[in-house]
Design an enzyme around this catalytic site. Structure first.
Site, mmCIF file in Angstrom:
data_model
loop_
_atom_site.group_PDB
_atom_site.id
_atom_site.type_symbol
_atom_site.label_atom_id
_atom_site.label_comp_id
_atom_site.label_asym_id
_atom_site.label_seq_id
_atom_site.Cartn_x
_atom_site.Cartn_y
_atom_site.Cartn_z
ATOM 1 N N LEU A 10 0.876 -30.892 21.089
ATOM 2 C CA LEU A 10 0.179 -30.446 22.304
ATOM 3 C C LEU A 10 1.105 -30.412 23.521
ATOM 4 O O LEU A 10 0.667 -30.147 24.633
ATOM 5 C CB LEU A 10 -1.011 -31.366 22.603
ATOM 6 C CG LEU A 10 -2.114 -31.374 21.540
ATOM 7 C CD1 LEU A 10 -3.250 -32.299 21.953
ATOM 8 C CD2 LEU A 10 -2.650 -29.970 21.294
ATOM 9 N N GLY A 11 2.384 -30.663 23.314
ATOM 10 C CA GLY A 11 3.325 -30.673 24.429
ATOM 11 C C GLY A 11 3.844 -29.282 24.777
ATOM 12 O O GLY A 11 3.351 -28.266 24.272
ATOM 13 N N GLN A 12 4.879 -29.249 25.641
ATOM 14 C CA GLN A 12 5.418 -27.967 26.134
ATOM 15 C C GLN A 12 5.906 -27.102 24.978
ATOM 16 O O GLN A 12 5.611 -25.904 24.918
ATOM 17 C CB GLN A 12 6.572 -28.220 27.122
ATOM 18 C CG GLN A 12 7.052 -26.945 27.814
ATOM 19 C CD GLN A 12 8.385 -27.113 28.535
ATOM 20 O OE1 GLN A 12 9.097 -28.110 28.369
ATOM 21 N NE2 GLN A 12 8.731 -26.121 29.347
ATOM 22 N N ASP A 34 -1.096 -34.633 17.180
ATOM 23 C CA ASP A 34 -0.613 -35.250 18.417
ATOM 24 C C ASP A 34 -1.335 -36.577 18.588
ATOM 25 O O ASP A 34 -2.349 -36.834 17.949
ATOM 26 C CB ASP A 34 -0.901 -34.335 19.622
ATOM 27 C CG ASP A 34 -0.015 -34.648 20.824
ATOM 28 O OD1 ASP A 34 0.926 -33.865 21.093
ATOM 29 O OD2 ASP A 34 -0.266 -35.680 21.501
ATOM 30 N N ARG A 36 -2.738 -37.341 21.342
ATOM 31 C CA ARG A 36 -3.956 -37.022 22.100
ATOM 32 C C ARG A 36 -5.048 -36.608 21.129
ATOM 33 O O ARG A 36 -4.827 -35.796 20.238
ATOM 34 C CB ARG A 36 -3.675 -35.899 23.103
ATOM 35 C CG ARG A 36 -2.792 -36.394 24.245
ATOM 36 C CD ARG A 36 -2.601 -35.319 25.261
ATOM 37 N NE ARG A 36 -1.274 -34.700 25.170
ATOM 38 C CZ ARG A 36 -0.915 -33.587 25.808
ATOM 39 N NH1 ARG A 36 -1.798 -32.949 26.542
ATOM 40 N NH2 ARG A 36 0.299 -33.114 25.690
ATOM 41 N N ASP A 53 -0.496 -40.574 15.282
ATOM 42 C CA ASP A 53 0.431 -41.381 16.087
ATOM 43 C C ASP A 53 1.672 -41.616 15.227
ATOM 44 O O ASP A 53 1.597 -42.313 14.209
ATOM 45 C CB ASP A 53 -0.253 -42.706 16.457
ATOM 46 C CG ASP A 53 0.650 -43.604 17.299
ATOM 47 O OD1 ASP A 53 1.864 -43.322 17.395
ATOM 48 O OD2 ASP A 53 0.150 -44.594 17.845
ATOM 49 N N TYR A 142 16.623 -42.232 27.115
ATOM 50 C CA TYR A 142 16.318 -40.981 26.404
ATOM 51 C C TYR A 142 17.540 -40.537 25.600
ATOM 52 O O TYR A 142 17.459 -40.240 24.405
ATOM 53 C CB TYR A 142 15.933 -39.912 27.430
ATOM 54 C CG TYR A 142 15.607 -38.546 26.855
ATOM 55 C CD1 TYR A 142 14.463 -38.345 26.084
ATOM 56 C CD2 TYR A 142 16.430 -37.446 27.133
ATOM 57 C CE1 TYR A 142 14.153 -37.090 25.585
ATOM 58 C CE2 TYR A 142 16.123 -36.185 26.642
ATOM 59 C CZ TYR A 142 14.982 -36.014 25.874
ATOM 60 O OH TYR A 142 14.674 -34.765 25.388
ATOM 61 N N LYS A 146 18.329 -40.153 21.588
ATOM 62 C CA LYS A 146 18.710 -38.861 21.001
ATOM 63 C C LYS A 146 20.004 -38.991 20.181
ATOM 64 O O LYS A 146 20.104 -38.431 19.090
ATOM 65 C CB LYS A 146 18.842 -37.778 22.080
ATOM 66 C CG LYS A 146 17.504 -37.344 22.694
ATOM 67 C CD LYS A 146 16.543 -36.781 21.665
ATOM 68 C CE LYS A 146 15.242 -36.276 22.276
ATOM 69 N NZ LYS A 146 14.223 -35.937 21.260
#
Ligand SMILES: NC(=O)c1ccc[n+]([C@@H]2O[C@H](COP(=O)([O-])OP(=O)(O)OC[C@H]3O[C@@H](n4cnc5c(N)ncnc54)[C@H](O)[C@@H]3O)[C@@H](O)[C@H]2O)c1
Length: 321
Positions: A10-12, A34, A36, A53, A142, A146
């Site tokens: 549901l993200g970008q 997701d 959510r 999750d 972050y 990565k």
């Protein structure tokens, strides 16, 4: 035929990757998931959707078994600015989630896509024409997740023969879903504010140069690297990819070619400026070009024209409702 699982759908990126995958492989073969619970985007409304999750291994195992999953696009993560605000949670989601995905892939023989980032580099990395193989000592949590994620993908590929594939994505510009708390969010926001208000206050300095890419190119790259002939892939951690290397002032100037009165001012956020200053100015993506034919279609001019047209259409449609 096995199905495709998308985490963090549901993200970008997921909001556009799910429809793109469905267009290529069929609606029922692409399972959007997701954290959510309630699907709130067009991507989730039309495709099979499940709550998942990625920090819960059992949920991943159940989803892979239930939907007969053969490939996982693992998008769930906290982005750079959000991660810096909650480093412990970022480690748990970004590393714990990837570990669980790789373990389930090992158990069931799934292919895995991992989106790394320009955030995987740091201040000691060469800033211009950043090579595929170079120093990676990021100063953000972050970036740490990565780099560690890239190495874990490499390890699972060599040790367990898991078919891992990844990209070091630059900042992504898109109009469908809002960006999710990254340092390059300013670029997408600038277009939206230009169309709605004619002005934008940018949180990075005017001359901050970073790699960027328009979402249609990013979607093509993700699907292309996953479909590439495995024998041609020299890298199982992540490939450098880029489409343009631009500053906020240059994007503002490109917008002014279409909206001459557009005004930009700057209120620098020291946290995001420090993150941006630690990243490369431009990547060398020749390995991706050589190994699997990477070639972006959108430069700054083409992206600006398309973004403004799409946003103006959406605004007109919203006003007529
Ligand atoms: N957008 C960019 O500019 C960009 C650039 C480089 C790399 N990436 C990477 O691409 C991936 C997707 O980015 P995005 O921009 O779509 O991010 P986003 O923040 O817009 O979306 C991430 C999604 O993950 C979900 N999520 C968070 N925790 C979860 C969990 N525990 N389990 C399942 N889902 C969870 C969120 O609800 C959200 O919908 C990330 O790994 C990100 O680091 C993005």
């Amino acid at each position: 035929m096995s199905s495709i699982l998308v985490t963090g759908a549901l993200g970008q990126i997921g909001s556009e990757l799910v429809p793109a995958l469905r267009a290529s492989f069929g609606n029922d073969r692409v399972i959007a998931t997701d954290l959510r619970v309630v699907p709130s985007s067009a991507a989730a409304a039309e495709a099979p959707y499940d709550h998942l999750d990625c920090t819960e291994p059992q949920q991943l195992h159940e989803a892979v078994r239930r939907y007969d999953i053969g490939a996982i696009y693992h998008l769930a993560a906290l982005l750079s600015a959000s991660a810096e605000a909650a480093p412990q949670l970022a480690w748990c989601v970004n590393m714990g989630g990837l570990y669980n995905v790789l373990e389930v892939a090992r158990a069931y023989g799934c292919k895995v896509f991992f989106p790394s980032s320009i955030g995987a580099f740091g201040p000691s990395t060469p800033k211009d024409a950043t090579p595929q193989d170079t120093i990676q000592r990021p100063t953000t949590i972050y970036g740490v997740t990565k780099v560690a994620g890239e190495m874990l993908c490499d390890y699972y590929a060599s040790r367990f023969k898991v078919d891992t594939r990844g990209l070091r994505l630059p900042g992504l510009v898109s109009y469908v879903a809002a960006p999710g708390g990254g340092t390059t969010d300013y670029a997408a926001e600038m277009f939206v504010h230009a169309v709605r208000y004619g002005r934008y206050t940018c949180f990075l300095k005017a001359g901050t140069r970073l790699d960027m890419m328009y979402m249609p190119d990013a979607l093509a790259a993700m699907i292309q690297v996953m479909e590439a002939d495995a024998r041609r892939l020299r890298y199982r951690n992540a490939y450098n990819v880029t489409a343009m290397s631009v500053t906020p002032a240059e994007i503002a100037e490109a917008i002014r070619q279409h909206i001459p009165d557009f005004v930009i001012d700057y209120e620098v956020d020291p946290v995001r400026q420090a993150i941006a200053d630690s990243w490369p100015r431009s990547l060398d993506d020749s390995a991706a070009r050589d190994d699997w034919g990477w070639a972006p279609k959108y430069d700054l001019e083409a992206m600006t024209k398309d973004m403004l047209t799409r946003l103006q259409e959406r605004l007109a449609a919203a006003r007529s409702r």
